[in-house]
Design a protein around this motif. Sequence first.
Motif, PDB file in Angstrom:
ATOM      1  N   HIS A  89      -1.668 -10.883 -12.214  1.00  0.00           N
ATOM      2  CA  HIS A  89      -1.552 -10.012 -11.038  1.00  0.00           C
ATOM      3  C   HIS A  89      -2.876  -9.929 -10.276  1.00  0.00           C
ATOM      4  O   HIS A  89      -2.922 -10.088  -9.066  1.00  0.00           O
ATOM      5  N   GLY A 119       8.952   0.013 -16.279  1.00  0.00           N
ATOM      6  CA  GLY A 119       8.074   1.143 -15.940  1.00  0.00           C
ATOM      7  C   GLY A 119       6.615   0.813 -16.214  1.00  0.00           C
ATOM      8  O   GLY A 119       5.744   1.074 -15.392  1.00  0.00           O
ATOM      9  N   VAL A 122       5.099  -1.724 -13.526  1.00  0.00           N
ATOM     10  CA  VAL A 122       5.120  -1.447 -12.077  1.00  0.00           C
ATOM     11  C   VAL A 122       3.762  -1.724 -11.415  1.00  0.00           C
ATOM     12  O   VAL A 122       3.683  -2.426 -10.413  1.00  0.00           O
ATOM     13  N   PRO A 123       2.665  -1.219 -11.982  1.00  0.00           N
ATOM     14  CA  PRO A 123       1.395  -1.448 -11.275  1.00  0.00           C
ATOM     15  C   PRO A 123       0.801  -2.836 -11.456  1.00  0.00           C
ATOM     16  O   PRO A 123      -0.203  -3.146 -10.840  1.00  0.00           O
ATOM     17  N   LYS A 126       4.051  -8.015  -8.953  1.00  0.00           N
ATOM     18  CA  LYS A 126       4.355  -7.981  -7.526  1.00  0.00           C
ATOM     19  C   LYS A 126       5.700  -7.289  -7.339  1.00  0.00           C
ATOM     20  O   LYS A 126       5.910  -6.562  -6.380  1.00  0.00           O
ATOM     21  N   HIS A 127       6.586  -7.534  -8.283  1.00  0.00           N
ATOM     22  CA  HIS A 127       7.871  -6.855  -8.296  1.00  0.00           C
ATOM     23  C   HIS A 127       8.469  -6.999  -9.689  1.00  0.00           C
ATOM     24  O   HIS A 127       8.097  -7.917 -10.418  1.00  0.00           O
ATOM     25  N   ASN A 128       9.369  -6.108 -10.057  1.00  0.00           N
ATOM     26  CA  ASN A 128      10.068  -6.327 -11.318  1.00  0.00           C
ATOM     27  C   ASN A 128      11.502  -5.815 -11.242  1.00  0.00           C
ATOM     28  O   ASN A 128      11.876  -5.112 -10.298  1.00  0.00           O
ATOM     29  N   TYR A 129      12.293  -6.245 -12.197  1.00  0.00           N
ATOM     30  CA  TYR A 129      13.723  -5.950 -12.193  1.00  0.00           C
ATOM     31  C   TYR A 129      14.180  -5.525 -13.582  1.00  0.00           C
ATOM     32  O   TYR A 129      13.755  -6.104 -14.585  1.00  0.00           O
ATOM     33  N   ILE A 147       9.679 -14.402  -4.492  1.00  0.00           N
ATOM     34  CA  ILE A 147       8.629 -13.387  -4.419  1.00  0.00           C
ATOM     35  C   ILE A 147       7.362 -13.860  -5.124  1.00  0.00           C
ATOM     36  O   ILE A 147       6.250 -13.708  -4.617  1.00  0.00           O
ATOM     37  N   ARG A 152       1.313 -13.758  -0.814  1.00  0.00           N
ATOM     38  CA  ARG A 152       0.272 -13.719  -1.836  1.00  0.00           C
ATOM     39  C   ARG A 152       0.980 -13.788  -3.171  1.00  0.00           C
ATOM     40  O   ARG A 152       1.710 -12.856  -3.534  1.00  0.00           O
ATOM     41  N   GLY A 181      12.922  -6.342   2.884  1.00  0.00           N
ATOM     42  CA  GLY A 181      11.617  -5.701   2.726  1.00  0.00           C
ATOM     43  C   GLY A 181      10.501  -6.659   2.370  1.00  0.00           C
ATOM     44  O   GLY A 181       9.428  -6.234   1.980  1.00  0.00           O
ATOM     45  N   TYR A 182      10.755  -7.965   2.478  1.00  0.00           N
ATOM     46  CA  TYR A 182       9.722  -8.923   2.096  1.00  0.00           C
ATOM     47  C   TYR A 182       9.705 -10.072   3.075  1.00  0.00           C
ATOM     48  O   TYR A 182      10.618 -10.890   3.097  1.00  0.00           O
ATOM     49  N   ASP A 303      -2.595 -11.235   2.758  1.00  0.00           N
ATOM     50  CA  ASP A 303      -2.189  -9.881   2.378  1.00  0.00           C
ATOM     51  C   ASP A 303      -2.800  -8.863   3.344  1.00  0.00           C
ATOM     52  O   ASP A 303      -4.010  -8.631   3.313  1.00  0.00           O
ATOM     53  N   ALA A 305      -2.902  -5.804   3.349  1.00  0.00           N
ATOM     54  CA  ALA A 305      -3.539  -4.653   2.697  1.00  0.00           C
ATOM     55  C   ALA A 305      -4.974  -4.962   2.268  1.00  0.00           C
ATOM     56  O   ALA A 305      -5.744  -4.047   1.985  1.00  0.00           O
ATOM     57  N   GLU A 306      -5.330  -6.246   2.199  1.00  0.00           N
ATOM     58  CA  GLU A 306      -6.718  -6.572   1.850  1.00  0.00           C
ATOM     59  C   GLU A 306      -7.648  -6.385   3.039  1.00  0.00           C
ATOM     60  O   GLU A 306      -8.859  -6.256   2.868  1.00  0.00           O
TER      61      GLU A 306
ATOM     62  N   ARG B  28      -2.151   5.464  -8.667  1.00  0.00           N
ATOM     63  CA  ARG B  28      -3.164   4.532  -9.134  1.00  0.00           C
ATOM     64  C   ARG B  28      -4.198   4.218  -8.070  1.00  0.00           C
ATOM     65  O   ARG B  28      -5.319   3.844  -8.381  1.00  0.00           O
ATOM     66  N   LYS B  65      -0.211   0.199   4.446  1.00  0.00           N
ATOM     67  CA  LYS B  65      -0.163  -1.215   4.071  1.00  0.00           C
ATOM     68  C   LYS B  65       0.271  -1.417   2.624  1.00  0.00           C
ATOM     69  O   LYS B  65       1.018  -2.339   2.316  1.00  0.00           O
ATOM     70  N   ILE B  71       8.327  -4.370  -2.398  1.00  0.00           N
ATOM     71  CA  ILE B  71       9.447  -5.200  -1.947  1.00  0.00           C
ATOM     72  C   ILE B  71      10.599  -4.321  -1.454  1.00  0.00           C
ATOM     73  O   ILE B  71      11.263  -4.639  -0.475  1.00  0.00           O
ATOM     74  N   VAL B  73      10.473  -1.468  -0.093  1.00  0.00           N
ATOM     75  CA  VAL B  73      10.150  -0.700   1.107  1.00  0.00           C
ATOM     76  C   VAL B  73      10.383  -1.607   2.308  1.00  0.00           C
ATOM     77  O   VAL B  73       9.782  -2.664   2.430  1.00  0.00           O
ATOM     78  N   ILE B  74      11.296  -1.181   3.176  1.00  0.00           N
ATOM     79  CA  ILE B  74      11.691  -2.043   4.292  1.00  0.00           C
ATOM     80  C   ILE B  74      10.717  -1.919   5.443  1.00  0.00           C
ATOM     81  O   ILE B  74      10.319  -2.905   6.043  1.00  0.00           O
ATOM     82  N   LYS B 174       9.167  -6.207   8.690  1.00  0.00           N
ATOM     83  CA  LYS B 174       7.763  -5.983   8.357  1.00  0.00           C
ATOM     84  C   LYS B 174       6.783  -6.711   9.265  1.00  0.00           C
ATOM     85  O   LYS B 174       5.596  -6.629   9.074  1.00  0.00           O
TER      86      LYS B 174
END
Lengths: 572, 179
Positions: A89, A119, A122-123, A126-129, A147, A152, A181-182, A303, A305-306, B28, B65, B71, B73-74, B174
């Motif tokens: 990650h 659970g 999660v952090p 990138k995603h989990n199911y 995904i 990224r 959402g992606y 990304d 967010a970076e 976090r 961001k 994923i 979140v739309i 997005k």
Amino acid sequence: MRMNGAQMLCQSLVNEGVEVVFGYPGGAILPLYDVLPQYPQLRHILVRHEQGAAHAADGYARATGKAGICFATSGPGACNLVTGIASAHLDSSPVIAITAQVARHFIGKDAFQEIDITGITVPITKHNYLLTRAEDIANVLKEAFHIATTGRPGPVLIDIPRDVFTDEAAFAYPARVNLAGYCPTVQGHPLQIKKAARLINEAKRPAIIAGRGVIVSEAYEELKELAEKAQVPVITTLLGISCFPENHVLSFNMLGMHGMAYANLAVDAADLIIAIGMRFDDRATARVSGFAPHAQIIHIDIDPAEIGKNLKVSVPIVGDVKNVLRSLNKQIESRTHIDWIQQIEQWRHEHPSTAIRETEELLPQYVIRKIHEVTAGRAIIVTGVGQNQMWSAQHYWYDKPNSLISSGGLGTMGFELPAAIGAKVGLPDDCVWCIAGDGGFQMTVQELATAIQDDIAVKIAILNNGYLGMVRQWQELFYDRRYVATPLSGPDFIKLAEAYGLPALRVRSKAEVIPAIQKAMDHQGPFLIDFVVEPEENVYPMVVPGAAITEIIEAPGEKVEFGSKPRNISNL
Amino acid sequence: MSAIKHTIVALVEDRPGVLNRVASLFRRRGFNIESLAVGHSEIPGFSRMIIVVDGATTAVEQVRKQLDKLIEVIKVTDISEDNIVARELALIKVESSPSTRSEIMQITDIFRASILDVAPDSIVIEVTGDDDKVSSLVELLRGFGIIELARTGRIAMVRGTIGPLRKQGQGQSKRRSGR
């Protein structure tokens, strides 16, 4: 076509082109392992600990650019993946972890080997199911690969209850994904690119800081074109190493805490930083306030967010590095910055950060330099974390694209051997060297058995100094040499190797180094060399934590055996 | 960081674990949430979260961001700069006696709040309004003795016909962040 969940999972992996899975069976995942022989396309490699499976999948993913797959059973099996998933990650590596869960009616009952792995992760994913219906398997697998490997990249975990594996349903693998959402932005904004081009064209002292994003995007040629056309020196982050050939006249190696003094000084003096596929990690920037004080900063990253997370930048460009550089290069004018490059070259002579002092003792830096020599710089180097990692970054010269694999973000000791195994499985024709410390090596040493059972010909160099070296170095420098819990005894690595069934050599003197490396290379299978090195050697240069990138502690001035590589900048 | 309280609207898939992902992200990364309200949206299968973040302690752009990276979140919008209507609902259980009951009822009237329950020694009041109105009423009632207080947190939307969040398929989802 009707199948059970386990078959659907395997068929989905086959459809995604998966060839190898690193895993470890257990109770809840038995239905999946039971159908594996029906899919001979899927080579299963049994690791000796699930952490090894995650690191191996990570090493495979980083070496090949394809998703790396690992299997683990519920509860402890899934938990043991956590460090490996987190490593993937932090370094944006596409690992797909398949974990089994207890049967649906047991979920939430604290059943035997039940743990909430979705659970927990999660952090760090990138995603989990958590899959609850067999008919969702195909869609979820399709999504997971999409995904994990696009935008990224990053790890995706899929948790599947035992009874979902045995449920039957119709199977149809979807041709495409539909994720509202992606939708990663891959093309850079034209206006921002125009602004960036103008800054590059106007810059007097530009510097590129290139990160792993260049490797992920395979933008080697584009980066080279930018650097050569605008004549910009290229500095890399740790994970950016091997995105630009280090024998190139414009390469000025790695920056940061253990970066080259001249790279740090160049960043500090630059009037323009072009940051490409990197995230201004604190190990790269040192103290972030006052970083590159004279520079405007262009930040290219996929990304969003970076952008602006650690540092304010002048021109943000969100997009895939390759696409952005292609557009950018069209607007760049040819420039020369001879004086600027000569200035950095001057710093390189004044601060020979890769010099190795002259001594009769066996220095770890010397070992790395000789591995470079014998492998002609063509090996894939997989490192542990700590001193061995920094010496590998500094003293091997990476000219081959994507030839350094290292846990940069999480800094996971024990990564080296399983990740090297994964890399070798992904690139069977390449020579893969695992450079380990005696500390980290003992964390995942059990994977020697994996290399033997599956005949994975990794070459292992242990830089054995009897200490947890980097921690000892900090104790030496910041804790008045109080070596608490860092002196480390190990097994006799030669006997250990023999016990596992692989040939090994111990090297104590400089004269033995090259013959030993040569012998390891000539041997068909895995091979281990225990280099007993100078115990209290330190990694230099070093920027003390909290200090600015220019406050560099350099190696005590002594007679130098190996200087920095000479280069000719007259042909610029 | 700005001093104002930011109202962030997120359209999210209505799936188990989404709230956990959002909460985990805030925890976090050390983002401070003033309030978080979540409920069904106008689109089946999607929920809307309204999150209020203190701009003085939290990098709001990072919140937006980082949320957007999830994923499920739309779409995420910071509507703080827009012309919005914002409301909060609170239930307040206040101590009352025959001597204070009429005064409490008068205050309730002034705030156009309503009385949901009257017991011999307590009253339950429902109030709707912006944060300031709710807080003012709470402060006034504190003198009588508040037994229990429950607030929903802010919900909000932009005035006029164009909402900040277009429906699936209509918008760029997005891509707005693609600078």
